[in-house]
Design a protein around this motif. Structure first.
Motif, PDB file in Angstrom:
ATOM      1  N   TYR A  59       0.705  -1.260  -0.129  1.00 19.85           N
ATOM      2  CA  TYR A  59       0.181  -0.342   0.256  1.00 19.85           C
ATOM      3  C   TYR A  59       0.745   1.039   0.028  1.00 19.85           C
ATOM      4  CZ  TYR A  59      -3.917  -3.267   1.885  1.00 19.85           C
ATOM      5  OH  TYR A  59      -4.475  -4.627   1.625  1.00 19.85           O
ATOM      6  N   ASN A  60       0.995   2.189  -1.778  1.00 21.32           N
ATOM      7  CA  ASN A  60       1.683   3.368  -1.228  1.00 21.32           C
ATOM      8  C   ASN A  60       0.864   4.586  -1.233  1.00 21.32           C
ATOM      9  OD1 ASN A  60       3.768   5.148  -2.010  1.00 21.32           O
ATOM     10  ND2 ASN A  60       4.311   3.595  -3.719  1.00 21.32           N
ATOM     11  N   LYS A  61       1.255   4.803   0.287  1.00 22.32           N
ATOM     12  CA  LYS A  61       0.547   6.402   1.012  1.00 22.32           C
ATOM     13  C   LYS A  61       0.929   7.477   0.214  1.00 22.32           C
ATOM     14  CE  LYS A  61      -1.659   4.075   4.638  1.00 22.32           C
ATOM     15  NZ  LYS A  61      -2.199   4.620   5.587  1.00 22.32           N
ATOM     16  N   GLY A  62       1.934   7.396  -0.571  1.00 24.23           N
ATOM     17  CA  GLY A  62       2.757   8.573  -0.718  1.00 24.23           C
ATOM     18  C   GLY A  62       3.866   8.154  -1.085  1.00 24.23           C
ATOM     19  N   GLY A  63       4.737   7.505  -0.686  1.00 30.48           N
ATOM     20  CA  GLY A  63       5.970   7.620  -1.075  1.00 30.48           C
ATOM     21  C   GLY A  63       7.057   7.021  -2.576  1.00 30.48           C
ATOM     22  N   ARG A  64       7.554   6.255  -2.412  1.00 29.98           N
ATOM     23  CA  ARG A  64       8.598   5.765  -3.717  1.00 29.98           C
ATOM     24  C   ARG A  64       8.547   4.034  -3.381  1.00 29.98           C
ATOM     25  NH1 ARG A  64      10.559   7.812  -8.639  1.00 29.98           N
ATOM     26  NH2 ARG A  64      12.423   6.015  -8.978  1.00 29.98           N
ATOM     27  N   VAL A  65       7.627   3.479  -4.308  1.00 31.22           N
ATOM     28  CA  VAL A  65       8.208   2.152  -4.244  1.00 31.22           C
ATOM     29  C   VAL A  65       9.134   1.697  -6.052  1.00 31.22           C
ATOM     30  CG1 VAL A  65       7.198  -0.163  -4.121  1.00 31.22           C
ATOM     31  CG2 VAL A  65       6.288   1.987  -3.028  1.00 31.22           C
ATOM     32  N   GLU A  66       9.426   0.614  -5.417  1.00 31.46           N
ATOM     33  CA  GLU A  66      10.881   0.282  -6.098  1.00 31.46           C
ATOM     34  C   GLU A  66      10.646  -1.224  -6.257  1.00 31.46           C
ATOM     35  OE1 GLU A  66      14.226   1.947  -7.314  1.00 31.46           O
ATOM     36  OE2 GLU A  66      13.662   3.813  -6.369  1.00 31.46           O
ATOM     37  N   LEU A  67       9.871  -1.621  -7.523  1.00 34.36           N
ATOM     38  CA  LEU A  67       9.662  -2.999  -7.066  1.00 34.36           C
ATOM     39  C   LEU A  67      10.197  -3.970  -8.079  1.00 34.36           C
ATOM     40  CD1 LEU A  67       8.344  -5.522  -5.325  1.00 34.36           C
ATOM     41  CD2 LEU A  67       6.030  -5.370  -7.295  1.00 34.36           C
ATOM     42  N   PHE A  68      11.524  -4.828  -7.869  1.00 32.70           N
ATOM     43  CA  PHE A  68      11.576  -5.600  -8.961  1.00 32.70           C
ATOM     44  C   PHE A  68      12.178  -7.175  -8.293  1.00 32.70           C
ATOM     45  CE2 PHE A  68      14.120  -1.790  -7.835  1.00 32.70           C
ATOM     46  CZ  PHE A  68      14.302  -1.354  -9.694  1.00 32.70           C
ATOM     47  N   GLY A  69      11.572  -7.353  -7.227  1.00 33.39           N
ATOM     48  CA  GLY A  69      11.135  -9.248  -6.712  1.00 33.39           C
ATOM     49  C   GLY A  69       9.565  -9.348  -6.977  1.00 33.39           C
ATOM     50  N   MET A  70       9.073  -9.801  -5.971  1.00 36.77           N
ATOM     51  CA  MET A  70       7.646 -10.163  -5.896  1.00 36.77           C
ATOM     52  C   MET A  70       6.673  -9.547  -5.047  1.00 36.77           C
ATOM     53  SD  MET A  70       6.179 -14.467  -5.498  1.00 36.77           S
ATOM     54  CE  MET A  70       7.723 -14.474  -6.191  1.00 36.77           C
ATOM     55  N   ALA A  71       4.997  -8.951  -4.989  1.00 37.28           N
ATOM     56  CA  ALA A  71       4.067  -9.114  -4.324  1.00 37.28           C
ATOM     57  C   ALA A  71       2.768  -9.443  -4.743  1.00 37.28           C
ATOM     58  CB  ALA A  71       4.450  -7.327  -4.169  1.00 37.28           C
ATOM     59  N   ALA A  72       2.072  -9.703  -3.593  1.00 30.63           N
ATOM     60  CA  ALA A  72       0.931 -10.579  -4.238  1.00 30.63           C
ATOM     61  C   ALA A  72      -0.333  -9.342  -5.101  1.00 30.63           C
ATOM     62  CB  ALA A  72      -0.297 -10.403  -2.711  1.00 30.63           C
TER      63      ALA A  72
END
Length: 107
Positions: free
Chosen positions: A65-78
């Protein structure tokens, strides 16, 4: 940045820059102004507060849940969900999002 290699009982609030190589059980919340690099596993959801930065090379078993940050996804998430117009989420082409909408936003 401190590195953690062990199991942390969650839910866990991350209030300092952290590199996680182990397991956070249940889930985690990343506070604003804090950076986390995940090489291990979060066994639940990850909430990223405004101004925080999460770089995910490992696995988030639940939703991000990104509430206003920065997310960089290289792996795995549901799943990944931007909850604010200020949220910036980048999903690498080799990353795996298991269910839900795949959000690819570059800011």
């Amino acid at each position: 940045m401190r590195a953690v290699h062990e199991t942390i009982e969650g839910p866990f609030t991350i209030g300092e820059d952290l590199a996680v190589y182990g397991l956070i059980t249940q889930g985690a919340a990343l506070q604003g102004g804090v950076k986390m690099v995940l090489h291990g596993t979060i066994g639940g959801d990850l909430t990223v507060e405004p101004g925080a930065r999460a770089i995910i090379h490992g696995t988030v078993a639940g939703r991000i849940y990104n509430k206003g940050g920065r997310v960089e996804l290289f792996g795995m998430a549901a799943a990944v969900e931007n909850l604010s117009p200020d949220a910036a989420t980048i999903i690498d082409g080799a990353a795996h999002v298991l269910r839900g909408r795949r959000l690819e936003t570059v800011r």
